[in-house]
Design a protein around this motif. Structure first.
Motif, PDB file in Angstrom:
ATOM      1  N   SER A   1      -1.093 -31.491 -35.467  1.00 47.08           N
ATOM      2  CA  SER A   1      -1.612 -32.869 -36.069  1.00 47.08           C
ATOM      3  C   SER A   1      -2.422 -32.636 -37.226  1.00 47.08           C
ATOM      4  O   SER A   1      -2.727 -33.185 -38.055  1.00 47.08           O
ATOM      5  CB  SER A   1      -2.353 -33.705 -34.875  1.00 47.08           C
ATOM      6  OG  SER A   1      -0.945 -34.201 -34.150  1.00 47.08           O
TER       7      SER A   1
ATOM      8  N   GLU B   1       5.182 -37.939 -36.984  1.00 52.35           N
ATOM      9  CA  GLU B   1       4.038 -38.229 -36.111  1.00 52.35           C
ATOM     10  C   GLU B   1       4.418 -39.415 -35.036  1.00 52.35           C
ATOM     11  O   GLU B   1       4.042 -39.420 -33.834  1.00 52.35           O
ATOM     12  CB  GLU B   1       2.769 -38.854 -37.018  1.00 52.35           C
ATOM     13  CG  GLU B   1       2.035 -37.553 -37.648  1.00 52.35           C
ATOM     14  CD  GLU B   1       1.073 -36.703 -36.855  1.00 52.35           C
ATOM     15  OE1 GLU B   1       1.292 -36.788 -35.551  1.00 52.35           O
ATOM     16  OE2 GLU B   1       0.193 -36.066 -37.195  1.00 52.35           O
TER      17      GLU B   1
ATOM     18  N   ASN C   1       4.830 -39.264 -31.211  1.00 48.09           N
ATOM     19  CA  ASN C   1       4.010 -40.069 -30.433  1.00 48.09           C
ATOM     20  C   ASN C   1       5.047 -40.791 -29.314  1.00 48.09           C
ATOM     21  O   ASN C   1       4.626 -41.173 -28.287  1.00 48.09           O
ATOM     22  CB  ASN C   1       3.602 -41.412 -31.051  1.00 48.09           C
ATOM     23  CG  ASN C   1       2.090 -40.991 -31.541  1.00 48.09           C
ATOM     24  OD1 ASN C   1       1.262 -39.908 -30.982  1.00 48.09           O
ATOM     25  ND2 ASN C   1       1.440 -41.719 -32.415  1.00 48.09           N
TER      26      ASN C   1
ATOM     27  N   HIS D   1       4.141 -40.515 -25.567  1.00 54.23           N
ATOM     28  CA  HIS D   1       3.564 -41.748 -24.782  1.00 54.23           C
ATOM     29  C   HIS D   1       4.612 -42.601 -24.185  1.00 54.23           C
ATOM     30  O   HIS D   1       4.174 -43.291 -23.477  1.00 54.23           O
ATOM     31  CB  HIS D   1       2.673 -42.502 -25.934  1.00 54.23           C
ATOM     32  CG  HIS D   1       1.578 -41.657 -26.322  1.00 54.23           C
ATOM     33  ND1 HIS D   1       0.343 -41.218 -25.501  1.00 54.23           N
ATOM     34  CD2 HIS D   1       1.029 -40.738 -27.457  1.00 54.23           C
ATOM     35  CE1 HIS D   1      -0.545 -40.608 -26.038  1.00 54.23           C
ATOM     36  NE2 HIS D   1      -0.020 -40.356 -27.396  1.00 54.23           N
TER      37      HIS D   1
ATOM     38  N   SER E   1      -7.899 -39.509 -28.642  1.00 53.45           N
ATOM     39  CA  SER E   1      -6.499 -39.371 -27.825  1.00 53.45           C
ATOM     40  C   SER E   1      -6.686 -39.465 -26.305  1.00 53.45           C
ATOM     41  O   SER E   1      -7.467 -39.618 -25.752  1.00 53.45           O
ATOM     42  CB  SER E   1      -6.254 -37.895 -28.080  1.00 53.45           C
ATOM     43  OG  SER E   1      -5.039 -37.614 -27.619  1.00 53.45           O
TER      44      SER E   1
ATOM     45  N   ALA F   1      -3.693 -38.433 -25.053  1.00 47.23           N
ATOM     46  CA  ALA F   1      -2.819 -37.559 -24.609  1.00 47.23           C
ATOM     47  C   ALA F   1      -3.075 -36.617 -23.628  1.00 47.23           C
ATOM     48  O   ALA F   1      -4.485 -36.081 -23.110  1.00 47.23           O
ATOM     49  CB  ALA F   1      -2.213 -36.642 -25.775  1.00 47.23           C
TER      50      ALA F   1
ATOM     51  N   GLY G   1      -1.739 -34.278 -29.787  1.00 50.46           N
ATOM     52  CA  GLY G   1      -2.589 -34.957 -28.962  1.00 50.46           C
ATOM     53  C   GLY G   1      -4.351 -34.802 -29.296  1.00 50.46           C
ATOM     54  O   GLY G   1      -5.147 -34.658 -28.613  1.00 50.46           O
TER      55      GLY G   1
ATOM     56  N   GLY H   1      -2.359 -38.720 -34.718  1.00 50.38           N
ATOM     57  CA  GLY H   1      -1.267 -39.310 -35.089  1.00 50.38           C
ATOM     58  C   GLY H   1      -1.235 -40.456 -35.866  1.00 50.38           C
ATOM     59  O   GLY H   1      -0.821 -40.664 -36.853  1.00 50.38           O
ATOM     60  N   LEU H   2      -1.686 -41.548 -35.162  1.00 48.25           N
ATOM     61  CA  LEU H   2      -1.881 -42.875 -35.772  1.00 48.25           C
ATOM     62  C   LEU H   2      -2.651 -42.795 -37.232  1.00 48.25           C
ATOM     63  O   LEU H   2      -2.316 -43.301 -38.239  1.00 48.25           O
ATOM     64  CB  LEU H   2      -2.335 -43.957 -34.883  1.00 48.25           C
ATOM     65  CG  LEU H   2      -1.403 -44.285 -33.879  1.00 48.25           C
ATOM     66  CD1 LEU H   2      -2.097 -45.208 -32.999  1.00 48.25           C
ATOM     67  CD2 LEU H   2      -0.251 -45.051 -34.403  1.00 48.25           C
TER      68      LEU H   2
END
Lengths: 114, 140
Positions: free
Chosen positions: A35, B49, B53, B57, B95, B97, B107, B111-112
């Motif tokens: 990431s 991403e 996710n 999730h 996170s 995760a 995680g 990501g967002l």
């Protein structure tokens, strides 16, 4: 610095992509967190990592990275190498730790993307 | 082009090793369309991403990508647990995760934020217990 020069400096093995050895790189990103690579590695064409799973190759693909260098003796499996071949990404492996690898390449003129 | 191109993908929630195949396919298609490499990279990263996710999730989901002359729109829908606090989830480094996900290189709580960073518009529609739909747009 070319991929061939990186390979020599790091005493690394070419696992795939020797025909790309003359490609030049200027900026490098190193991380085990993909990431973070996606967030900050946009300018870089080489990825140094000790993480060893297919998402490393996928991440490199998304960023148009030309060469992945696996450190700490990590060895990608056949699936990962097949993926790298399909995406045209050279793969090197070195026994050096990440800090040492980065330092050696920095000494030879490579820089981080930021 | 003058028309809308649509690509649809179903994302498998069980197989982390295959996560990213849809994003890879979209990247190839956009390359074939001859789009600008910066636009392609933004779309690829944001979708990747999102795809990760979904696997981490939400046990997978569906992605639709629409390409027009002016923009690329990605709609990612899942029937997962929903996002309890969207504002928190948008903060870099936050996170939820699991540790095993982090050991896979994700995680990190990026990501967002990454999806927002690489797109021109992003909208999150989420309901606890029902799922999440994220719409992202990149201008060409």
């Amino acid at each position: 610095m070319t991929i061939r020069e990186m390979q020599k400096v790091l005493d690394a093995r070419f696992l795939y992509g020797e025909e790309m050895a003359d490609l030049e790189a200027q900026f490098v990103f190193s991380s085990d967190m993909m990431s973070d690579v996606l967030a900050y590695g946009g300018k870089c064409s080489v990825l140094i990592t000790g993480l060893c799973n297919p998402q490393v190759v996928r991440t490199a693909e998304m960023l148009d990275i030309i060469c992945i260098i696996f450190v700490r003796g990590k060895m990608p499996d056949d699936n990962m190498l097949r993926l790298a071949m399909a995406k045209g990404i050279a793969v090197l492996a070195t026994g050096h730790y990440m800090f040492t690898t980065c330092g050696m390449l920095y000494e030879h003129g490579l820089r981080g993307g930021a | 082009m003058g028309e809308v191109l649509n690509f649809r993908y179903t994302i498998d929630g069980d197989d982390f090793t295959r996560a990213g195949e849809a994003s890879s396919s979209v990247k190839n298609k956009l390359k074939q369309l001859g789009l600008d490499s910066d636009v392609i990279r933004k779309v690829s990263i944001a979708m990747y991403e999102g795809e990760i996710n979904m696997v981490i999730h939400a046990d997978g989901g569906n992605i639709t990508v629409s390409v027009t002359d002016s923009d690329i729109t990605m709609v990612l829908s899942d029937t997962g647990p929903g996002i309890p606090d969207v504002e928190k989830a948008m903060q870099e480094g936050y996170s939820t995760a699991r540790a095993e996900v982090r050991s896979l290189g994700f995680g990190a709580g990026m990501g967002l934020p990454n999806m927002k960073k690489y797109t021109d518009e992003m909208h999150i529609d989420t309901t606890i217990g029902k799922g999440t739909t994220i719409t992202m747009k990149v201008h060409i």
